[in-house]
Write a protein that holds these residues in place. Sequence first.
Motif, PDB file in Angstrom:
ATOM      1  N   UNK A   1       0.810  -1.234   0.000  1.00  0.00           N
ATOM      2  CA  UNK A   1       0.000   0.000   0.000  1.00  0.00           C
ATOM      3  C   UNK A   1       0.833   1.270   0.000  1.00  0.00           C
ATOM      4  N   UNK A   2       1.969   1.284   0.719  1.00  0.00           N
ATOM      5  CA  UNK A   2       2.750   2.523   0.783  1.00  0.00           C
ATOM      6  C   UNK A   2       3.456   2.837  -0.529  1.00  0.00           C
ATOM      7  N   UNK A   3       3.520   1.861  -1.443  1.00  0.00           N
ATOM      8  CA  UNK A   3       4.131   2.094  -2.748  1.00  0.00           C
ATOM      9  C   UNK A   3       3.086   2.276  -3.843  1.00  0.00           C
ATOM     10  N   UNK A   4       1.814   2.311  -3.449  1.00  0.00           N
ATOM     11  CA  UNK A   4       0.755   2.497  -4.428  1.00  0.00           C
ATOM     12  C   UNK A   4       0.619   3.982  -4.736  1.00  0.00           C
ATOM     13  N   UNK A   5       1.590   4.474  -5.456  1.00  0.00           N
ATOM     14  CA  UNK A   5       1.624   5.895  -5.752  1.00  0.00           C
ATOM     15  C   UNK A   5       1.773   6.085  -7.254  1.00  0.00           C
ATOM     16  N   UNK A   6       1.508   7.266  -7.700  1.00  0.00           N
ATOM     17  CA  UNK A   6       1.649   7.595  -9.113  1.00  0.00           C
ATOM     18  C   UNK A   6       1.158   8.999  -9.318  1.00  0.00           C
ATOM     19  N   UNK A   7       1.023   9.403 -10.549  1.00  0.00           N
ATOM     20  CA  UNK A   7       0.579  10.764 -10.817  1.00  0.00           C
ATOM     21  C   UNK A   7      -0.871  10.971 -10.399  1.00  0.00           C
ATOM     22  N   UNK A   8      -1.606   9.913 -10.167  1.00  0.00           N
ATOM     23  CA  UNK A   8      -3.018  10.017  -9.821  1.00  0.00           C
ATOM     24  C   UNK A   8      -3.251  10.197  -8.342  1.00  0.00           C
ATOM     25  N   UNK A   9      -2.236   9.999  -7.527  1.00  0.00           N
ATOM     26  CA  UNK A   9      -2.434   9.817  -6.089  1.00  0.00           C
ATOM     27  C   UNK A   9      -3.225  10.960  -5.452  1.00  0.00           C
TER      28      UNK A   9
ATOM     29  N   UNK B   1      -9.670  17.052 -15.814  1.00  0.00           N
ATOM     30  CA  UNK B   1      -8.735  15.926 -15.801  1.00  0.00           C
ATOM     31  C   UNK B   1      -9.143  14.950 -14.697  1.00  0.00           C
ATOM     32  N   UNK B   2      -9.213  13.681 -15.047  1.00  0.00           N
ATOM     33  CA  UNK B   2      -9.505  12.649 -14.063  1.00  0.00           C
ATOM     34  C   UNK B   2      -8.334  11.701 -13.931  1.00  0.00           C
ATOM     35  N   UNK B   3      -8.082  11.244 -12.714  1.00  0.00           N
ATOM     36  CA  UNK B   3      -6.979  10.315 -12.461  1.00  0.00           C
ATOM     37  C   UNK B   3      -7.531   9.078 -11.771  1.00  0.00           C
ATOM     38  N   UNK B   4      -7.155   7.919 -12.283  1.00  0.00           N
ATOM     39  CA  UNK B   4      -7.654   6.646 -11.749  1.00  0.00           C
ATOM     40  C   UNK B   4      -6.472   5.767 -11.369  1.00  0.00           C
ATOM     41  N   UNK B   5      -6.532   5.163 -10.203  1.00  0.00           N
ATOM     42  CA  UNK B   5      -5.519   4.206  -9.779  1.00  0.00           C
ATOM     43  C   UNK B   5      -6.155   2.861  -9.475  1.00  0.00           C
ATOM     44  N   UNK B   6      -5.623   1.795 -10.053  1.00  0.00           N
ATOM     45  CA  UNK B   6      -6.172   0.447  -9.879  1.00  0.00           C
ATOM     46  C   UNK B   6      -5.070  -0.474  -9.378  1.00  0.00           C
ATOM     47  N   UNK B   7      -5.286  -1.095  -8.244  1.00  0.00           N
ATOM     48  CA  UNK B   7      -4.288  -2.011  -7.697  1.00  0.00           C
ATOM     49  C   UNK B   7      -4.962  -3.339  -7.378  1.00  0.00           C
TER      50      UNK B   7
END
Length: 332
Positions: A199-207, A250-256
Amino acid sequence: MMKWRRYPKKLRAYLKKHKRALIRSSLAGLLAGMLATDGFGKLLIIWYHLTDDGYGSYLPPDEIDPAPVASWPPILGPEVFGVTETSTVAGGAQTLPRLTRSDLKRFFFPKGFEDDITLYYPERIGLVTRRFDRRPVGIWDASSDSDADLDVLNFYNRIREAVPALPEAYLALGDATPPGNPETNAEISVYSALKQWKPKHRVGVWRPDGEIGKRMIAQGCGAYPDFYFTERAWTGKGAMSPAQRYRVHRGRIGIFHRLGEPTVEHCLFRALMVTLGLHPTEAFFFKEGPVTPEEQAKALAALKLLYHPAITPGLDEWTFVQTLLNRNMIDP
């Protein structure tokens, strides 16, 4: 290892006196060399894999959640829609359920927001209506090792079949002749990664930030609509109208989730619906388990109401509901 006594006395004294400076300059030279040879990314990878018991940014195998055992219903399956017999379309026309005022509470205006929440936190999106306008939406993949943009585009088009008022979408990085003006079009970026990331590495431009953002990261599914947060947008000469302020540009989506599991589509459905305009409510976005066919149908119906020409970005709850009631678009 060489011993200090093997060096001449003056050299030992010099090294001892300037040891820290020499170490810093050596590390700086190493870093500069790696940057010059495009090795900074490799350095980060090495660092990740040398930390956290050798697993780096990944979970140990025994800590990765297994795939759901029970079968999850398909997203946008035939049971989501009703059928009208009078349609000229083969097999009848797809229809969505008529919503009540209480149904809207499942998708809009969650309670618990404080007045002093900073506008940069996604909590703010639950206070007013917000949505894209008619400008085309370019979808692109923010991951370096994924082709998620095409999956999201196909998924978006399936939703648009149920809500035709949604803007046209295209591959921002793959369409040679994109519709509209790419310089002013809206966009949706998707950052996808496998379920085994920590979880702590679930980062990106969407965060996303804020408490809601932390919960999104923890559950492995994030949706973050962007507005124009500028001083000019809010105050002073030339300030934007509410409809301009709350237009999603702009929309940002993160999927893990593990690719291929049924949870991926359920996460993507929730994330896209919130990115397009629904609010991250407890009853819809943060509800555990699958999105049932009934929930899917009602979520699409709510999105269709939001994209009616009578509804604009920036409406508060009372104005939104009264507009729909006055036009007989929902039941009391």
